[in-house]
Design a protein around this motif. Structure first.
Motif, PDB file in Angstrom:
ATOM      1  N   GLU A 181       0.866  -1.181   0.000  1.00 33.15           N
ATOM      2  CA  GLU A 181       0.000   0.000   0.000  1.00 33.15           C
ATOM      3  C   GLU A 181       0.902   1.229   0.000  1.00 33.15           C
ATOM      4  O   GLU A 181       1.836   1.320   0.793  1.00 33.15           O
ATOM      5  N   SER A 183       1.429   5.405   0.183  1.00 31.95           N
ATOM      6  CA  SER A 183       0.837   6.650   0.668  1.00 31.95           C
ATOM      7  C   SER A 183       1.962   7.608   1.018  1.00 31.95           C
ATOM      8  O   SER A 183       3.075   7.185   1.332  1.00 31.95           O
ATOM      9  N   ALA A 186       1.601   7.341   5.894  1.00 37.12           N
ATOM     10  CA  ALA A 186       0.844   6.120   6.182  1.00 37.12           C
ATOM     11  C   ALA A 186       0.098   6.251   7.501  1.00 37.12           C
ATOM     12  O   ALA A 186       0.664   6.671   8.511  1.00 37.12           O
ATOM     13  N   ASP A 190      -3.867   2.640   5.821  1.00 39.66           N
ATOM     14  CA  ASP A 190      -2.814   2.210   4.898  1.00 39.66           C
ATOM     15  C   ASP A 190      -2.111   0.931   5.354  1.00 39.66           C
ATOM     16  O   ASP A 190      -1.414   0.303   4.556  1.00 39.66           O
TER      17      ASP A 190
END
Length: 239
Positions: A181, A183, A186, A190
């Protein structure tokens, strides 16, 4: 008991006083005190003073009325100004929120671009050899022919749209999957998604799967989960 002579004497006195006003005034001065004698003049002055106070009070009342009208006008203007400020604040908040959303999206896009370039490093962090990154079609093929009735439709869509799923091998040549994942910062969501996706990968393939969050920084509230080993954090560099 008064006699006839007494009564006649009084009547003669009253007649004499009526006929001689100066005597009446002299008798009055003897009988009445100065305060009583001056009372008519005092009453007249008091009446004049009351009239003055009433006039001043009327003027004050008029001024108060004008002031009250002015206050009402100011209150109306203030209410309109408050409404205008509230509308402006709402519009500005909306613009700032959209700008913040756009900035977050741009940051996430930038993070995803960096993560794509660092896919091999992500695998190496886990002691694995990078093979390839699965396309959405390949991810869909992993689900094919598997019973997903117990998986919420939203979770299944989220899995198919995973930021990154990497296929890698260990030193013995065994295949592993890595659910990533991406980002900029996070947070809890996430780390929940890659942990969930790694579970789905093992369920659908029977092979080991690892959860990774790739971000520039993390929310401090997820540090304990990262430190526990449930998920691996791959730090992306801003530059």
């Amino acid at each position: 008991m008064a006699t006839i002579d007494d009564i006649q004497a009084v009547e003669r006195l009253m007649q004499t006083l009526d006929e001689n006003p100066h005597l009446m005034e002299a008798v009055r001065s003897r009988i009445l005190t100065r305060e009583l004698l001056e009372l008519p003049q005092l009453f007249t002055r008091l009446t004049e003073r009351v009239d003055q106070v009433e006039g001043q009070l009327a003027q004050l009342t008029e001024r108060v009325d004008r002031l009250a009208e002015r206050v009402e006008q100011v209150e109306e203007q203030l209410a309109r100004l408050t409404d205008q400020v509230a509308q402006l604040t709402e519009r500005m908040d909306g613009r700032f929120n959209r700008l913040a959303d756009d900035l977050t999206w741009l940051k996430d896009v930038g993070a995803a671009t960096i993560a794509e370039k660092q896919a091999m490093s992500i695998a190496e962090d886990l002691g694995l050899e990078y093979e390839k990154q699965l396309s959405q079609r390949e991810i869909r093929n992993l689900i094919r022919d598997h019973d997903t009735a117990d998986i919420a439709p939203g979770d299944l869509r989220s899995f198919r749209a995973a930021d990154m799923i990497i296929e890698a091998t260990n030193a013995a040549g065994q295949f592993h999957y890595i659910a990533v994942e991406v980002s900029f910062t996070a947070d809890q969501r996430d780390i929940d998604r890659p942990i969930r996706n790694a579970g789905y990968l093992t369920r659908f393939t029977g092979l080991p799967a690892h959860a990774v969050v790739a971000s520039v920084r993390t929310d401090r509230r997820i540090d304990d989960i990262i430190n526990s080993g449930q998920i691996h954090w791959h730090q992306l560099r801003e530059r």
